[in-house]
Write a protein that holds these residues in place. Sequence first.
Motif, mmCIF file in Angstrom:
data_model
loop_
_atom_site.group_PDB
_atom_site.id
_atom_site.type_symbol
_atom_site.label_atom_id
_atom_site.label_comp_id
_atom_site.label_asym_id
_atom_site.label_seq_id
_atom_site.Cartn_x
_atom_site.Cartn_y
_atom_site.Cartn_z
ATOM 1 N N ARG A 17 0.710 -1.198 -0.071
ATOM 2 C CA ARG A 17 0.003 -0.133 -0.021
ATOM 3 C C ARG A 17 0.569 1.446 0.080
ATOM 4 O O ARG A 17 0.414 2.345 -0.394
ATOM 5 N N PHE A 18 1.979 1.294 0.627
ATOM 6 C CA PHE A 18 2.950 2.337 0.497
ATOM 7 C C PHE A 18 3.119 2.820 -0.780
ATOM 8 O O PHE A 18 3.250 4.425 -1.160
ATOM 9 N N PHE A 19 2.875 2.051 -1.874
ATOM 10 C CA PHE A 19 3.197 2.506 -3.339
ATOM 11 C C PHE A 19 2.122 3.187 -3.787
ATOM 12 O O PHE A 19 2.198 3.950 -4.827
ATOM 13 N N ALA A 20 0.793 3.183 -3.057
ATOM 14 C CA ALA A 20 -0.123 4.159 -3.426
ATOM 15 C C ALA A 20 0.422 5.504 -3.355
ATOM 16 O O ALA A 20 -0.179 6.763 -4.112
ATOM 17 N N LEU A 21 1.439 6.044 -2.687
ATOM 18 C CA LEU A 21 1.977 7.276 -2.610
ATOM 19 C C LEU A 21 3.004 7.595 -3.571
ATOM 20 O O LEU A 21 3.919 8.656 -3.560
ATOM 21 N N SER A 22 3.270 6.695 -4.539
ATOM 22 C CA SER A 22 4.528 6.606 -5.289
ATOM 23 C C SER A 22 4.742 7.985 -6.278
ATOM 24 O O SER A 22 5.614 8.374 -6.366
ATOM 25 N N SER A 23 3.450 8.335 -6.643
ATOM 26 C CA SER A 23 3.618 9.871 -7.365
ATOM 27 C C SER A 23 4.059 10.844 -6.803
ATOM 28 O O SER A 23 4.495 11.896 -7.297
ATOM 29 N N LYS A 24 4.074 10.816 -5.442
ATOM 30 C CA LYS A 24 4.472 11.993 -4.628
ATOM 31 C C LYS A 24 5.759 11.757 -3.754
ATOM 32 O O LYS A 24 6.271 12.373 -2.779
ATOM 33 N N SER A 25 6.697 10.681 -4.338
ATOM 34 C CA SER A 25 7.915 10.283 -3.728
ATOM 35 C C SER A 25 8.885 10.505 -4.767
ATOM 36 O O SER A 25 8.654 10.118 -5.887
ATOM 37 N N CYS A 26 10.115 11.268 -4.459
ATOM 38 C CA CYS A 26 11.054 11.369 -5.349
ATOM 39 C C CYS A 26 11.719 9.903 -5.458
ATOM 40 O O CYS A 26 12.175 9.174 -4.570
ATOM 41 N N ARG A 27 11.912 9.561 -6.934
ATOM 42 C CA ARG A 27 12.642 8.308 -7.186
ATOM 43 C C ARG A 27 13.952 8.122 -6.735
ATOM 44 O O ARG A 27 14.526 7.268 -6.879
ATOM 45 N N VAL A 28 14.749 9.369 -6.793
ATOM 46 C CA VAL A 28 15.878 9.402 -6.521
ATOM 47 C C VAL A 28 16.469 9.177 -5.185
ATOM 48 O O VAL A 28 17.486 8.295 -4.896
ATOM 49 N N GLY A 29 15.703 9.866 -4.202
ATOM 50 C CA GLY A 29 15.974 9.933 -2.720
ATOM 51 C C GLY A 29 14.839 9.168 -2.088
ATOM 52 O O GLY A 29 15.012 9.152 -0.760
ATOM 53 N N LEU A 30 14.119 8.841 -2.789
ATOM 54 C CA LEU A 30 12.582 8.484 -1.969
ATOM 55 C C LEU A 30 12.192 9.610 -0.867
ATOM 56 O O LEU A 30 11.440 8.921 0.117
ATOM 57 N N ASN A 31 12.294 10.714 -1.255
ATOM 58 C CA ASN A 31 11.821 11.612 -0.213
ATOM 59 C C ASN A 31 10.233 11.910 -0.655
ATOM 60 O O ASN A 31 10.059 11.882 -1.688
ATOM 61 N N GLN A 32 9.598 12.052 0.232
ATOM 62 C CA GLN A 32 8.237 12.361 0.003
ATOM 63 C C GLN A 32 7.754 13.638 0.069
ATOM 64 O O GLN A 32 8.187 14.564 1.323
ATOM 65 N N VAL A 33 7.149 14.167 -0.738
ATOM 66 C CA VAL A 33 6.695 15.699 -0.631
ATOM 67 C C VAL A 33 5.272 15.775 -0.312
ATOM 68 O O VAL A 33 4.716 14.841 -0.013
ATOM 69 N N GLY A 34 5.179 17.037 0.067
ATOM 70 C CA GLY A 34 3.734 17.169 0.561
ATOM 71 C C GLY A 34 2.646 16.873 -0.282
ATOM 72 O O GLY A 34 2.772 16.422 -1.440
ATOM 73 N N SER A 35 1.387 17.403 -0.070
ATOM 74 C CA SER A 35 0.468 17.059 -0.798
ATOM 75 C C SER A 35 0.026 18.114 -1.963
ATOM 76 O O SER A 35 0.518 19.306 -1.712
ATOM 77 N N PHE A 36 -0.313 17.774 -3.195
ATOM 78 C CA PHE A 36 -0.511 18.633 -3.993
ATOM 79 C C PHE A 36 -1.722 17.887 -5.071
ATOM 80 O O PHE A 36 -1.986 16.831 -4.901
ATOM 81 N N PRO A 37 -2.395 18.703 -5.698
ATOM 82 C CA PRO A 37 -3.612 18.414 -6.175
ATOM 83 C C PRO A 37 -3.378 17.537 -7.303
ATOM 84 O O PRO A 37 -2.221 17.400 -8.033
ATOM 85 N N ALA A 38 -4.402 16.525 -7.768
ATOM 86 C CA ALA A 38 -4.154 15.630 -8.737
ATOM 87 C C ALA A 38 -3.941 16.224 -9.953
ATOM 88 O O ALA A 38 -3.426 15.615 -11.163
ATOM 89 N N GLU A 39 -4.194 17.410 -10.450
ATOM 90 C CA GLU A 39 -4.029 17.931 -11.751
ATOM 91 C C GLU A 39 -2.448 18.470 -12.147
ATOM 92 O O GLU A 39 -2.137 18.677 -12.943
ATOM 93 N N VAL A 40 -1.887 18.325 -10.841
ATOM 94 C CA VAL A 40 -0.535 18.707 -11.107
ATOM 95 C C VAL A 40 0.353 17.647 -11.509
ATOM 96 O O VAL A 40 0.292 16.463 -10.908
ATOM 97 N N ARG A 41 0.945 17.578 -12.762
ATOM 98 C CA ARG A 41 1.411 16.485 -13.366
ATOM 99 C C ARG A 41 2.798 16.475 -13.434
ATOM 100 O O ARG A 41 3.345 15.323 -13.651
ATOM 101 N N SER A 42 3.516 17.256 -13.081
ATOM 102 C CA SER A 42 5.032 17.503 -12.688
ATOM 103 C C SER A 42 5.573 18.367 -11.478
ATOM 104 O O SER A 42 4.753 19.145 -11.257
ATOM 105 N N TRP A 43 6.451 17.875 -10.996
ATOM 106 C CA TRP A 43 7.048 18.605 -9.678
ATOM 107 C C TRP A 43 8.448 18.401 -9.834
ATOM 108 O O TRP A 43 9.127 17.560 -10.427
ATOM 109 N N THR A 44 9.024 19.237 -8.961
ATOM 110 C CA THR A 44 10.339 19.304 -8.549
ATOM 111 C C THR A 44 10.805 18.998 -7.058
ATOM 112 O O THR A 44 10.285 19.543 -6.218
#
Length: 72
Positions: A17-44
Motif C-alpha cells: 500500500r505504500f506505493f499508492a503514494l509513489s507519485s508523490k515520492s522522489c525516485r532518486v532519494g525516495l523523499n516524500q513531498v507534501g500534498s498537491f492536487p491531482a491536476e499537477v502532473r510534474s513537480w521538482t
Amino acid sequence: MKDKAARDGKTYLDIGRFFALSSKSCRVGLNQVGSFPAEVRSWTCCNCKTKHDRDMNSAIIIGDEGLGLLAL
C-alpha cells in the motif's frame, strides 16, 4: 488482473500500500513531498532538485519494487 496475467503467461505481483503514494515520492532519494492536487502532473523535488513527471515517476518506483520482489 491476476487471472489474465496467468492466462497470458505473465507474472503478477501485489505491491504494498505504500506505493499508492509513489507519485508523490522522489525516485532518486525516495523523499516524500507534501500534498498537491491531482491536476499537477510534474513537480521538482525540493531536496535533490530532480524534476519528475508524476506518472512516469510512479511507474519507475513501482517497477523497481517489482524487480526487487522478483529478485528475492
